[in-house]
Design a protein around this motif. Structure first.
Motif, mmCIF file in Angstrom:
data_model
loop_
_atom_site.group_PDB
_atom_site.id
_atom_site.type_symbol
_atom_site.label_atom_id
_atom_site.label_comp_id
_atom_site.label_asym_id
_atom_site.label_seq_id
_atom_site.Cartn_x
_atom_site.Cartn_y
_atom_site.Cartn_z
ATOM 1 N N ARG A 1 -13.318 30.238 59.126
ATOM 2 C CA ARG A 1 -12.536 29.329 58.277
ATOM 3 C C ARG A 1 -11.702 28.387 59.126
ATOM 4 N NH1 ARG A 1 -11.478 33.917 55.219
ATOM 5 N NH2 ARG A 1 -9.377 33.998 56.052
ATOM 6 N N LEU A 2 -11.083 28.911 60.205
ATOM 7 C CA LEU A 2 -10.263 28.059 61.075
ATOM 8 C C LEU A 2 -11.130 26.977 61.712
ATOM 9 C CD1 LEU A 2 -7.608 27.326 62.445
ATOM 10 C CD2 LEU A 2 -8.115 29.061 64.186
ATOM 11 N N ALA A 3 -12.305 27.344 62.202
ATOM 12 C CA ALA A 3 -13.201 26.360 62.816
ATOM 13 C C ALA A 3 -13.616 25.295 61.800
ATOM 14 C CB ALA A 3 -14.430 27.054 63.401
ATOM 15 N N VAL A 4 -14.007 25.721 60.609
ATOM 16 C CA VAL A 4 -14.415 24.787 59.552
ATOM 17 C C VAL A 4 -13.247 23.882 59.169
ATOM 18 C CG1 VAL A 4 -15.074 24.662 57.090
ATOM 19 C CG2 VAL A 4 -16.289 26.208 58.648
ATOM 20 N N ASP A 5 -12.070 24.452 58.994
ATOM 21 C CA ASP A 5 -10.900 23.667 58.618
ATOM 22 C C ASP A 5 -10.564 22.619 59.678
ATOM 23 O OD1 ASP A 5 -10.618 25.035 56.244
ATOM 24 O OD2 ASP A 5 -9.098 26.412 57.023
ATOM 25 N N CYS A 6 -10.563 23.021 60.933
ATOM 26 C CA CYS A 6 -10.223 22.086 62.013
ATOM 27 C C CYS A 6 -11.264 20.983 62.147
ATOM 28 C CB CYS A 6 -10.094 22.826 63.349
ATOM 29 S SG CYS A 6 -8.633 23.860 63.473
ATOM 30 N N GLY B 1 -10.574 16.887 60.825
ATOM 31 C CA GLY B 1 -11.229 15.811 61.543
ATOM 32 C C GLY B 1 -11.171 15.918 63.059
ATOM 33 N N LEU B 2 -10.972 17.128 63.573
ATOM 34 C CA LEU B 2 -10.921 17.300 65.017
ATOM 35 C C LEU B 2 -12.334 17.327 65.594
ATOM 36 C CD1 LEU B 2 -8.233 20.110 65.386
ATOM 37 C CD2 LEU B 2 -7.922 17.646 65.422
ATOM 38 N N ASN B 3 -12.458 16.931 66.846
ATOM 39 C CA ASN B 3 -13.751 17.065 67.509
ATOM 40 C C ASN B 3 -13.862 18.490 68.056
ATOM 41 O OD1 ASN B 3 -12.477 17.177 70.085
ATOM 42 N ND2 ASN B 3 -12.562 14.958 70.252
ATOM 43 N N VAL B 4 -14.987 18.809 68.676
ATOM 44 C CA VAL B 4 -15.217 20.169 69.162
ATOM 45 C C VAL B 4 -14.174 20.569 70.213
ATOM 46 C CG1 VAL B 4 -16.853 21.649 70.419
ATOM 47 C CG2 VAL B 4 -17.670 20.181 68.580
ATOM 48 N N LEU C 1 -2.481 15.151 72.624
ATOM 49 C CA LEU C 1 -1.279 15.468 71.862
ATOM 50 C C LEU C 1 -1.659 15.979 70.477
ATOM 51 C CD1 LEU C 1 1.789 15.514 71.563
ATOM 52 C CD2 LEU C 1 1.687 13.082 70.946
ATOM 53 N N SER C 2 -2.687 15.377 69.889
ATOM 54 C CA SER C 2 -3.164 15.801 68.575
ATOM 55 C C SER C 2 -3.577 17.272 68.589
ATOM 56 C CB SER C 2 -4.351 14.931 68.154
ATOM 57 O OG SER C 2 -4.922 15.395 66.968
ATOM 58 N N ALA C 3 -4.394 17.652 69.557
ATOM 59 C CA ALA C 3 -4.860 19.043 69.634
ATOM 60 C C ALA C 3 -3.690 19.990 69.869
ATOM 61 C CB ALA C 3 -5.897 19.201 70.740
ATOM 62 N N TRP C 4 -2.739 19.591 70.699
ATOM 63 C CA TRP C 4 -1.570 20.426 70.983
ATOM 64 C C TRP C 4 -0.766 20.654 69.705
ATOM 65 C CZ3 TRP C 4 3.840 19.067 71.440
ATOM 66 C CH2 TRP C 4 4.626 20.044 72.061
#
Length: 173
Positions: free
Chosen positions: A127-132, A137-140, A75-78
Motif C-alpha cells: 500500500r505504501l509503495a502504491v500510495d507513493c 506522484g513520486l518516481n521510483v 527535498l520532496s522525497a525527504w
C-alpha cells in the motif's frame, strides 16, 4: 539561499542547504510540496487525520532540517519520508486508517468500492509503495527514499501489488 521559481517545485540548489533557512525561507521551500504531502498523508491515514499528520511532519522537518542532505535525495522525497514516518506513528496511536483510493472519474460507485477494497487488502508495504508511486506522484527513486529501501525493492513491491490487485479485482468480476 537560492530559491528556484517556476512551475516545478523548488529544490535546494547545489551548495545551498535547507539547514540555514529561517522560518520564512523554510516555508517557501516546503510550500510547493504541501499538496503531495497532503495526498500521501491522506492515503496513509484518512481525510480527518491528514492535516494533523502533515502538520506534525512539517514540525519534524523544521526540527530535523539540519539533517537534510541533497546528495542523498530530493527535498520532496525527504519531506514525504517524514510524512510516511508520521503516518506510521499516527497508526500506533490507534487512529482509524482507510487508505482512500480515487478511481477514474468515470468509474461508478461499485467500481470505486471494489478498487478501495482491493487496495486495502494489500500488505502495508505494498500500500505504501502504491500510495507513493501512483497517488503522490513520486518516481521510483523517491519512493525508495520514502520506503527506506532500494529502487529494485520498490519495483518488485509495485509489481507484486499490481499482480495482487489483478487477482483481487478479477475475482470480483
Amino acid at each position: 539561499m537560492v530559491f528556484v521559481t517556476g512551475a516545478q517545485p523548488a529544490e535546494v540548489a547545489e551548495g545551498d542547504s535547507i539547514a540555514a533557512a529561517d522560518a520564512a525561507q523554510f516555508a517557501r521551500l516546503v510550500e510547493p510540496f504541501l499538496t503531495k504531502m497532503s495526498t500521501l498523508a491522506e492515503r496513509l491515514t484518512n481525510e480527518s487525520n491528514r492535516d494533523d499528520v502533515v502538520q506534525e511532519a512539517l514540525i519534524n522537518a523544521w526540527r530535523k532540517r539540519r539533517s537534510f542532505d541533497p546528495r542523498r535525495g530530493s527535498l520532496s522525497a525527504w519531506l514525504l519520508a517524514i510524512v510516511a514516518d508520521q503516518a506510521r506513528k499516527s497508526r500506533r496511536k490507534k487512529y482509524v486508517f482507510f487508505g482512500q483510493l480515487e478511481p477514474p472519474p468515470e468509474a461508478n460507485s461499485e467500481d470505486r468500492l471494489d478498487l478501495w477494497s482491493a487496495v486495502s487488502a494489500l500488505s502495508a508495504r505494498q500500500r505504501l509503495a502504491v500510495d507513493c508511486f501512483y497517488f503522490a506522484g513520486l518516481n521510483v527513486a523517491e519512493t525508495a527514499s520514502v520506503m527506506r529501501c532500494s529502487e529494485g525493492t520498490v519495483k518488485s513491491t509495485l509489481s507484486d501489488a499490481r499482480a495482487a490487485l489483478r487477482t483481487i479485482l478479477d475475482g470480483k468480476e
